[in-house]
Design an enzyme around this catalytic site. Structure first.
Site, PDB file in Angstrom:
ATOM      1  CG  ASN A   1      -0.425  -0.217   2.520  1.00  0.00           C
ATOM      2  OD1 ASN A   1       0.623  -0.834   2.670  1.00  0.00           O
ATOM      3  ND2 ASN A   1      -1.092   0.277   3.536  1.00  0.00           N
TER       4      ASN A   1
ATOM      5  CD  GLU B   1      -5.606  -5.594  -1.732  1.00  0.00           C
ATOM      6  OE1 GLU B   1      -5.095  -4.471  -1.561  1.00  0.00           O
ATOM      7  OE2 GLU B   1      -6.344  -6.137  -0.900  1.00  0.00           O
TER       8      GLU B   1
ATOM      9  CB  CYS C   1      -8.693  -4.494  -3.414  1.00  0.00           C
ATOM     10  SG  CYS C   1      -7.715  -2.991  -3.300  1.00  0.00           S
TER      11      CYS C   1
HETATM   12  N1  THU Z   1      -5.414  -1.454   2.502  1.00  0.00           N
HETATM   13  C1  THU Z   1      -4.885  -2.194   1.476  1.00  0.00           C
HETATM   14  O1  THU Z   1      -3.737  -1.961   1.039  1.00  0.00           O
HETATM   15  N2  THU Z   1      -5.650  -3.178   0.944  1.00  0.00           N
HETATM   16  C2  THU Z   1      -6.895  -3.513   1.368  1.00  0.00           C
HETATM   17  O2  THU Z   1      -7.548  -4.363   0.767  1.00  0.00           O
HETATM   18  C3  THU Z   1      -7.445  -2.884   2.570  1.00  0.00           C
HETATM   19  C4  THU Z   1      -6.730  -1.667   3.024  1.00  0.00           C
HETATM   20  C5  THU Z   1      -4.596  -0.359   3.055  1.00  0.00           C
HETATM   21  C6  THU Z   1      -5.066   1.012   2.697  1.00  0.00           C
HETATM   22  C7  THU Z   1      -4.480   1.850   3.827  1.00  0.00           C
HETATM   23  O3  THU Z   1      -3.161   2.247   3.462  1.00  0.00           O
HETATM   24  C8  THU Z   1      -4.406   0.888   4.994  1.00  0.00           C
HETATM   25  O4  THU Z   1      -4.605  -0.405   4.465  1.00  0.00           O
HETATM   26  C9  THU Z   1      -5.441   1.157   6.073  1.00  0.00           C
HETATM   27  O5  THU Z   1      -6.705   1.202   5.522  1.00  0.00           O
END
Ligand code: THU
Length: 131
Positions: A44, A57, A91
């Protein structure tokens, strides 16, 4: 194709270590097995404008396209503790686009088809039907 879930999980954990998550302090990593056997991963990437955050993702799918494309066969998502993470709604849609109903996602109760993770998903086939 044989799916090495342990390897995918390790790759997802490695990816989570690259996360840029200074606002949530919630690193996420994703790793996917591609139809040609390679593994793609992503983390992320947050932004000072919070709503612009890219999920792990999303970053993994950029990696998929930039490294030659193909179809996702199996995906593992983890949080900063290496625990399996449930992909957010957006996602799930991204995964469905690049893996279809047959894509396997690792959940705490084992691998599940995308058709269970995103039931009756809207995808490329629906656009074809309208033509
Ligand atoms: N996040 C993801 O990378 N993927 C997901 O499917 C759920 C949430 C990240 C986004 C943000 O940087 C952190 O998790 C908290 O929401």
């Amino acid at each position: 194709m044989n799916i090495d879930w342990e390897l995918l999980r390790k790759e997802a954990i490695n990816a989570s270590k690259k996360a840029y998550a200074p606002y949530s302090n919630f690193p996420v990593g994703a790793a996917g097995l591609v139809s040609d056997g390679r593994i793609v991963s992503g983390c992320n990437i947050e932004n000072a404008s919070y709503g612009l955050t890219l999920c792990a993702e999303c970053s993994m799918i950029s990696n998929l396209l930039m490294s030659g494309g193909g179809k996702l066969i199996a995906v593992v998502c983890v949080d900063g503790k290496g625990e399996l993470l449930s992909p957010c709604g957006r996602c799930r849609q991204l995964l469905f686009e690049h893996g279809g109903n047959e894509l396997q996602l690792l959940t705490p109760s084992g691998p599940q088809d995308m058709s269970v993770i995103l039931p009756w998903g809207f995808g490329p086939d629906d656009l074809e039907k309208k033509k």
